[in-house]
Motif scaffolding. Structure first.
Motif, short mmCIF file in Angstrom:
data_model
loop_
_atom_site.label_atom_id
_atom_site.label_comp_id
_atom_site.label_asym_id
_atom_site.label_seq_id
_atom_site.Cartn_x
_atom_site.Cartn_y
_atom_site.Cartn_z
N ALA A 1 0.84 -1.21 0.00
CA ALA A 1 0.00 0.00 0.00
C ALA A 1 0.87 1.25 0.00
N ALA B 1 -6.73 -7.59 3.02
CA ALA B 1 -7.02 -6.41 3.83
C ALA B 1 -6.78 -6.72 5.30
N TYR B 2 -6.46 -5.68 6.04
CA TYR B 2 -6.20 -5.83 7.47
C TYR B 2 -6.78 -4.62 8.19
N LEU C 1 -7.12 0.71 9.07
CA LEU C 1 -7.29 -0.39 8.12
C LEU C 1 -6.53 -0.08 6.85
N VAL D 1 -6.17 -1.86 2.67
CA VAL D 1 -6.55 -2.85 1.67
C VAL D 1 -5.40 -2.93 0.66
N HIS D 2 -5.01 -4.14 0.32
CA HIS D 2 -3.94 -4.36 -0.65
C HIS D 2 -4.36 -3.73 -1.98
N HIS E 1 -6.39 -5.72 -4.37
CA HIS E 1 -7.70 -6.20 -3.90
C HIS E 1 -8.67 -5.06 -3.58
N ARG E 2 -8.38 -3.88 -4.08
CA ARG E 2 -9.25 -2.74 -3.80
C ARG E 2 -10.49 -2.78 -4.69
N HIS F 1 -13.76 -4.92 0.55
CA HIS F 1 -13.03 -5.27 1.77
C HIS F 1 -12.93 -4.08 2.74
N GLY F 2 -12.63 -2.91 2.22
CA GLY F 2 -12.52 -1.73 3.07
C GLY F 2 -13.83 -1.42 3.77
#
Length: 180
Positions: free
Chosen positions: A22, A59-60, A71, A73-74, A77-78, A82-83
């Protein structure tokens, strides 16, 4: 409430890899130092939320002390929800605020999509440390500048920091353990 499980070594590394990806894509570190330090923390006040997709950490999010969340998101993978899912989950777990580093348009749009709005913008001020890269500094008479001296300045630094950031929800409560 049951005690959360610690992150595995593989999860820990995956969060760092995700944050690095990111940072490369956005030009700003997506997680604070406190959040990264809390990856190792096993405490009831810190929750880790991980989203895996295709064997990769997509995502984390972390709900940390003071009910503050962060948070990321890779980049690969956006725009897959996920976000929004993590932000909704953080809110459902009682997050009072969620930090967005860099004031990026996508973060503003995500927050707005769930009815959140910015309440504070952090400005970072910096100055080159090397004299050859710096403009001269003019100080008032009787003042000087010197570097921090470990073993001598901690108590004064903590006192001044607490005064300077008395109204700041995180920075004003820095402890000696945090500083160390």
């Amino acid at each position: 409430m049951p005690m959360p499980k610690p992150l595995s070594a593989a999860d820990h590394a995956a969060v760092h890899d995700l944050a690095d990806a990111a940072n490369s894509a956005d030009g700003v570190r997506p997680l604070s130092e406190r959040t990264l330090l809390d990856l190792d923390l096993l405490h009831e006040s810190v929750r880790h939320l991980l989203v895996w997709q295709g064997g990769e950490l997509a995502a984390y999010a972390q709900l940390g002390r003071e009910r503050q969340g962060e948070l990321v998101v890779h980049p690969a993978h956006r725009r897959a929800g996920h976000g929004r899912n993590l932000l909704t989950n953080l809110a459902g777990q009682g997050a009072a605020a969620v930090w967005a580093h860099g004031d990026l348009p996508a973060a503003r749009a995500l927050a707005a999509s769930v009815g959140w709005e910015p309440v504070r913008i952090l400005r970072k001020l910096s100055r080159p440390l090397a004299e050859e890269d710096s403009a001269p500094v003019t100080l008032p008479e009787g003042y000087g500048i010197r570097g921090f001296v470990p073993g001598q300045d901690e108590a004064d630094w903590l006192r001044i920091n607490a005064l300077a950031f008395a109204d700041h929800p995180e920075q004003g409560r820095v402890t000696r353990d945090d500083l160390d």
